[in-house]
Write a protein that holds these residues in place. Structure first.
Motif, PDB file in Angstrom:
ATOM      1  N   THR A 167       0.800  -1.285   0.098  1.00 17.90           N
ATOM      2  CA  THR A 167      -0.022   0.125   0.033  1.00 17.90           C
ATOM      3  C   THR A 167       0.865   1.327  -0.043  1.00 17.90           C
ATOM      4  O   THR A 167       0.471   2.235  -0.567  1.00 17.90           O
ATOM      5  CB  THR A 167      -0.775   0.161   1.209  1.00 17.90           C
ATOM      6  OG1 THR A 167      -1.741  -0.963   1.218  1.00 17.90           O
ATOM      7  CG2 THR A 167      -1.983   1.336   1.177  1.00 17.90           C
ATOM      8  N   GLN A 171       0.790   4.329  -2.683  1.00 14.68           N
ATOM      9  CA  GLN A 171       0.574   5.681  -2.434  1.00 14.68           C
ATOM     10  C   GLN A 171       1.633   6.549  -2.684  1.00 14.68           C
ATOM     11  O   GLN A 171       1.496   7.593  -3.192  1.00 14.68           O
ATOM     12  CB  GLN A 171       0.134   5.738  -0.726  1.00 14.68           C
ATOM     13  CG  GLN A 171      -0.914   5.051  -0.254  1.00 14.68           C
ATOM     14  CD  GLN A 171      -0.968   4.974   1.312  1.00 14.68           C
ATOM     15  OE1 GLN A 171       0.025   4.706   1.822  1.00 14.68           O
ATOM     16  NE2 GLN A 171      -2.305   5.208   1.684  1.00 14.68           N
ATOM     17  N   GLU A 175       1.245   9.598  -5.619  1.00 16.22           N
ATOM     18  CA  GLU A 175       1.690  10.971  -5.066  1.00 16.22           C
ATOM     19  C   GLU A 175       2.844  11.580  -5.793  1.00 16.22           C
ATOM     20  O   GLU A 175       3.289  12.736  -5.591  1.00 16.22           O
ATOM     21  CB  GLU A 175       2.096  11.028  -3.578  1.00 16.22           C
ATOM     22  CG  GLU A 175       0.865  10.763  -2.692  1.00 16.22           C
ATOM     23  CD  GLU A 175       1.324  10.576  -1.102  1.00 16.22           C
ATOM     24  OE1 GLU A 175       2.495  10.703  -1.024  1.00 16.22           O
ATOM     25  OE2 GLU A 175       0.456  10.416  -0.452  1.00 16.22           O
TER      26      GLU A 175
END
Length: 229
Positions: A167, A171, A175
Motif C-alpha cells: 500500500t 501511495q 503522489e
C-alpha cells in the motif's frame, strides 16, 4: 476500412497510456541527507554499548541480490559489559519501486533454512510520545533461535506488514514520489523470548537517540524524528 470498435479500442489504449504516464513517479524523496551514509549516521559506541562490524549477522541476503536491491548495508554486533549482544542489520536503498523493494525477514529467513515461529505487529516505545511501528519475529533452526525486532521505512511511511508495504508503494507512486527506503533489523539469540525482547526493547531507544537529529528521519521518518528531537 477501420471499424468503429477498433477506433474505440485504440482510444482506450491511448487513454491508458496517458493515465499510466501521468501516474509515473517523477519526484525523488530521500530522507538520508546528501552525502550522508547509514554507517556514518550511527555511532559505533553509545550508552554503554560498543560494536564491531561483522558479516555474521546477515543470513538473509545473498551478495549479488543485496547489491542490486540496496545502496548500503551495515552489519554490526553490539555488546555491553554485562554480556548482552545485539546483532544489527540495516539495509538502505535510495530507490524503492516495484522492481527494487525492501525484502522483509519473513520471506528471507525461510529461504536460508529458518522456520518462522512468530511474526506479529508491535510498537517499539522510544519515548513517551514516540513509538515506532515494527514487527516481532522469532525464527529458528535445529540449533538456534533468533529473536528479531525490525521495521521498514518507505519515504515518510512506516509499513508494519507486507500488505502495508504494498500500500505504501502505491501511495508513494500516486503522489508522484520515488522514495528511498530502509529496513532496520535488530536481533538476539536465545531460547527465552521475553528476556531477548526486553534486551531489544531497551537497546532500540538508546540506538535511535545516538543518531544525530538531522539524520534521524532516515531511520524513522520526519514526523517521529521531530517529536523525538
Amino acid at each position: 476500412m477501420i471499424k468503429r470498435r477498433d477506433l474505440l479500442l485504440a482510444g482506450l489504449a491511448v487513454g491508458g497510456l496517458g493515465t499510466a504516464e501521468a501516474l509515473r513517479p517523477r519526484k525523488r524523496l530521500t530522507l538520508l541527507g546528501k552525502g550522508a551514509t547509514i554507517s556514518g549516521a550511527l555511532p559505533q559506541t553509545f550508552s554503554g554499548w560498543e560494536s564491531e562490524d561483522t558479516t555474521l549477522v546477515n543470513p538473509a541476503m545473498a551478495g549479488r541480490l543485496a547489491k542490486t536491491l540496496y545502496s548500503e548495508t551495515v552489519s554490526r554486533l553490539y555488546y555491553d559489559q554485562t554480556g548482552h549482544e545485539v546483532m544489527m542489520l540495516i539495509a538502505y536503498g535510495d530507490t524503492q519501486s516495484d522492481l527494487l523493494q525492501l525484502h522483509r525477514p519473513e520471506s528471507c529467513y525461510p529461504a536460508v533454512g529458518y522456520t518462522i515461529q512468530l511474526s506479529k505487529a508491535t510498537d517499539v516505545v522510544v519515548s513517551p510520545s514516540v513509538s515506532v511501528p515494527a514487527r516481532r519475529v522469532i525464527a529458528s533452526t535445529e540449533d538456534r533461535v533468533e529473536n528479531i525486532i525490525y521495521w521498514t521505512r518507505l519515504g515518510e511511511r512506516l509499513p508494519q506488514s507486507a500488505g502495508d508495504q504494498r500500500t505504501a508503494r502505491l501511495q508513494n507512486a500516486m503522489e508522484g514520489y520515488v522514495p528511498d527506503g530502509v529496513l532496520i533489523r535488530l536481533s538476539t539469540f536465545g531460547d527465552v523470548p521475553d528476556v531477548a525482547f526486553n534486551t531489544l526493547d531497551s537497546f532500540i531507544p538508546l540506538m535511535l537517540r545516538a543518531v544525530q537529529p538531522k539524520q534521524l528521519p532516515a531511520f524513522i521518518g520526519t514526523s517521529l524524528a521531530r517529536r523525538l528531537a
